[in-house]
Design a protein around this motif. Structure first.
Motif, short mmCIF file in Angstrom:
data_model
loop_
_atom_site.label_atom_id
_atom_site.label_comp_id
_atom_site.label_asym_id
_atom_site.label_seq_id
_atom_site.Cartn_x
_atom_site.Cartn_y
_atom_site.Cartn_z
N VAL A 46 -26.70 27.60 -10.49
CA VAL A 46 -26.32 26.15 -9.91
C VAL A 46 -24.99 26.04 -10.22
O VAL A 46 -24.24 25.46 -9.27
N GLY A 103 -25.32 13.50 -16.41
CA GLY A 103 -26.24 14.43 -16.94
C GLY A 103 -25.67 15.75 -17.54
O GLY A 103 -24.98 16.48 -16.66
N ALA A 106 -28.50 21.46 -19.21
CA ALA A 106 -28.26 22.77 -18.92
C ALA A 106 -27.18 23.17 -18.06
O ALA A 106 -26.25 23.85 -18.02
N ILE A 107 -27.21 22.56 -16.88
CA ILE A 107 -26.40 22.70 -15.74
C ILE A 107 -25.24 21.84 -15.94
O ILE A 107 -24.14 22.33 -15.77
N GLY A 108 -25.14 20.65 -16.13
CA GLY A 108 -24.01 19.74 -16.30
C GLY A 108 -23.15 19.93 -17.47
O GLY A 108 -21.85 20.29 -17.01
N PHE A 125 -21.19 11.67 -18.73
CA PHE A 125 -22.09 10.74 -18.93
C PHE A 125 -23.37 11.00 -19.31
O PHE A 125 -23.90 11.57 -18.15
N ASP A 126 -24.11 10.76 -20.40
CA ASP A 126 -25.50 11.29 -20.71
C ASP A 126 -25.85 10.64 -21.84
O ASP A 126 -25.64 10.98 -22.91
N PRO A 127 -26.51 9.31 -21.55
CA PRO A 127 -26.98 8.45 -22.88
C PRO A 127 -28.09 9.30 -23.80
O PRO A 127 -28.39 9.03 -24.80
N ILE A 129 -28.33 12.75 -24.25
CA ILE A 129 -27.84 14.29 -24.40
C ILE A 129 -28.51 14.74 -25.59
O ILE A 129 -28.53 14.17 -26.65
N HIS A 160 -26.32 15.83 -12.21
CA HIS A 160 -27.37 16.66 -13.12
C HIS A 160 -28.53 16.04 -13.83
O HIS A 160 -28.51 16.39 -14.86
N THR A 167 -33.38 6.95 -12.31
CA THR A 167 -32.20 7.60 -11.61
C THR A 167 -32.45 7.42 -10.15
O THR A 167 -31.41 7.74 -9.36
N PHE A 188 -26.78 18.66 -6.37
CA PHE A 188 -27.70 19.69 -6.52
C PHE A 188 -28.75 19.55 -7.28
O PHE A 188 -29.50 20.19 -7.96
N SER A 189 -29.28 18.02 -7.59
CA SER A 189 -30.30 17.54 -8.30
C SER A 189 -31.61 17.23 -7.60
O SER A 189 -32.66 18.27 -7.52
N ARG A 190 -31.48 16.23 -6.75
CA ARG A 190 -32.60 15.53 -6.13
C ARG A 190 -32.24 14.84 -4.96
O ARG A 190 -31.50 14.01 -5.18
N ASP A 214 -27.76 20.01 -1.58
CA ASP A 214 -28.60 21.07 -1.69
C ASP A 214 -29.65 20.73 -0.83
O ASP A 214 -30.90 21.54 -0.95
N ALA A 234 -30.27 27.78 -6.97
CA ALA A 234 -31.00 28.52 -7.98
C ALA A 234 -31.20 30.05 -7.30
O ALA A 234 -31.67 30.84 -7.79
N1 LIG Z 1 -30.67 22.83 -6.62
C1 LIG Z 1 -31.46 23.70 -7.24
O1 LIG Z 1 -31.87 24.55 -6.84
C2 LIG Z 1 -31.83 23.07 -8.38
C3 LIG Z 1 -32.15 24.25 -9.62
C4 LIG Z 1 -32.32 23.73 -10.83
C5 LIG Z 1 -32.23 22.56 -11.29
N2 LIG Z 1 -31.94 21.29 -10.35
C6 LIG Z 1 -31.94 20.08 -10.24
O2 LIG Z 1 -31.07 19.89 -11.50
C7 LIG Z 1 -31.35 18.84 -12.61
C8 LIG Z 1 -30.76 19.11 -13.90
O3 LIG Z 1 -31.15 20.36 -14.41
P1 LIG Z 1 -30.67 20.85 -15.85
O4 LIG Z 1 -31.58 22.21 -16.10
O5 LIG Z 1 -29.49 20.71 -16.08
O6 LIG Z 1 -31.91 19.68 -16.63
P2 LIG Z 1 -31.56 19.24 -18.14
O7 LIG Z 1 -32.94 18.70 -18.53
O8 LIG Z 1 -31.36 20.31 -18.95
O9 LIG Z 1 -30.66 18.41 -18.15
C9 LIG Z 1 -30.75 16.91 -17.60
C10 LIG Z 1 -29.81 15.89 -18.30
O10 LIG Z 1 -29.94 14.66 -17.57
C11 LIG Z 1 -29.75 13.79 -18.82
N3 LIG Z 1 -30.03 12.15 -18.15
C12 LIG Z 1 -31.57 12.03 -17.97
N4 LIG Z 1 -31.43 10.66 -17.38
C13 LIG Z 1 -30.16 10.41 -17.34
C14 LIG Z 1 -29.52 9.24 -16.95
N5 LIG Z 1 -30.13 8.26 -16.37
N6 LIG Z 1 -28.12 9.20 -17.10
C15 LIG Z 1 -27.32 10.12 -17.49
N7 LIG Z 1 -27.82 11.38 -17.89
C16 LIG Z 1 -29.33 11.59 -17.95
C17 LIG Z 1 -30.67 14.32 -19.85
O11 LIG Z 1 -30.33 13.56 -21.03
C18 LIG Z 1 -30.39 15.86 -19.86
O12 LIG Z 1 -29.47 16.09 -20.51
C19 LIG Z 1 -33.06 19.24 -12.42
O13 LIG Z 1 -33.61 17.88 -12.97
C20 LIG Z 1 -33.50 19.50 -11.24
O14 LIG Z 1 -33.64 18.33 -10.37
C21 LIG Z 1 -31.91 21.83 -9.08
#
Ligand SMILES: NC(=O)c1ccc[n+]([C@@H]2O[C@H](COP(=O)([O-])OP(=O)(O)OC[C@H]3O[C@@H](n4cnc5c(N)ncnc54)[C@H](O)[C@@H]3O)[C@@H](O)[C@H]2O)c1
Length: 350
Positions: A46, A103, A106-108, A125-127, A129, A160, A167, A188-190, A214, A234
């Protein structure tokens, strides 16, 4: 898997991916079956596409390529037409611009770190983390104290976070009004994180310069300056392999040692495996379970060497290493004795 009946010898199910909606998780929990997923295994895939599309759209690459293809049939005139028409696609470099990362999971975190290497200024920004991510994050990522601070200072914003009640629709008319004119938004999240009606208007007025998503749908395809990516975030061979390897490793570790990592229904729990006999019990999260299990063990005059007890909602998991040298694979009768304790869902002696 919702229509399947599970045999009593089924111990674990692993999903090579994040979503587990195809697995009846509650039913698994009641039957003491651990369900694993593989968070973060596709994060690099991603991340690479986020940075690719960020740069490509900043340079108007997608529109430029489409235009170049439209010159097919112009014969010898093509080079001349290219030189005359290219000015409509003059872009911006990302170097020195500010990227806001919402966020830092893992990705951010990967996006934030690599954007620094591309000479961007990065604000995150990630409250919520996690400690693990915080360890991996470069100290040059600036911390926004509020999401508004990030919105107000970013030339590019990438999101992310999971889609939750908090959200949902976080990109809307009100939040666009705080952002810089012409900001590029990468999603690329939702799709539900962005209010479609509001972004359509913001793209139309130029408040938002580009919307890279995406998650194309009919509305997105009609939006001015939207860059629809066909859910490729992904989709790499490596990502599928990483997910499969991670899923297999987690199941292997659980079967061999009882340690649990990345379960969606059991608490995560681990003690280093030293080859001692180990009792691993999944049970109701009610008082005196640990006391009853340890007293069953001491009835056999066995010493406890190490122990972990973790709970998650209504359930808990207890692992106990036994000091005494025990002959053979099984301590006769111990497993049966523990399984008779009220509240035990499943028990293994490893
Ligand atoms: N496009 C794709 O094919 C694809 C593939 C993988 C994941 N994703 C999406 O990417 C998103 C992130 O994936 P990830 O693996 O990094 O997840 P992750 O769980 O590792 O990270 C999500 C982060 O968001 C933070 N967060 C939650 N609510 C928040 C808010 N209100 N403000 C700021 N930060 C906040 C969390 O603390 C966490 O650190 C997933 O939720 C999924 O929807 C999409």
């Amino acid at each position: 898997m919702h229509s399947l009946e599970f045999g009593s010898n089924l111990k674990a199910i692993a999903r090579a991916g994040a979503g587990v909606n195809n697995i009846p998780v509650d039913k698994c929990t009641e039957q003491g079956i651990v369900v694993f997923n593989t968070p973060g295994a596709n994060a690099n895939a991603v991340k690479e596409l986020v940075l690719t599309t960020l740069m490509a759209s900043s340079r108007n690459l997608f529109a430029g390529v489409e235009w170049a293809k439209s010159l097919k049939g112009e014969g010898d005139q093509v080079p001349k037409l290219v030189e005359a028409g290219k000015k409509q696609f003059v872009g911006k470099e990302i170097k020195g611009k500010t990227l806001g990362v919402i966020g830092l999971g893992a990705i951010g975190a990967l996006v934030a770190n690599d954007a620094l290497d591309l000479d961007m200024d990065v604000i995150g920004f990630d409250p919520f983390i996690s400690v693990n991510t915080a360890w991996n994050l470069s100290r040059n990522v600036q911390r926004a104290m509020s999401i508004e601070e990030l919105f107000a200072n970013s030339d590019f914003i990438t999101v992310h976070v999971p889609l939750t009640a908090d959200t949902k629709g976080m990109f809307n008319k009100q939040t666009f009004s705080i952002m810089k004119d012409g900001v590029h938004i990468v999603n690329f999240s939702r799709d539900g994180l962005v209010n479609e009606e509001d972004i359509t208007a913001a793209l139309e007025s130029g408040k938002v310069g580009k919307y890279i998503t995406d998650f194309p749908n009919e509305n997105v395809l009609k939006m001015k300056n939207a860059v629809p990516i066909p859910h490729l975030g992904a989709s790499t061979q490596e990502s599928e392999e990483n997910c499969a390897i991670m899923a297999a490793r987690q199941v292997k570790e659980f079967m061999e040692t009882g340690n649990i990592k990345n379960s969606v229904n059991f608490p995560n729990a681990a003690i280093p495996y030293t080859g001692k006999k180990r009792v691993a019990a999944f049970h109701k999260n009610v008082p005196n379970m640990v006391g009853q299990i340890t007293s069953a063990i001491s009835d056999y005059e066995l010493n406890i060497a190490d122990m972990v007890n973790r709970s998650r909602g209504d359930y808990a998991y207890t692992m106990i290493d036994i000091e005494n040298k025990v002959n053979g694979d099984v301590i006769p009768g111990l497993k049966e004795k523990i399984s008779q304790i009220e509240g035990i869902v499943s028990i293994r002696v490893i």
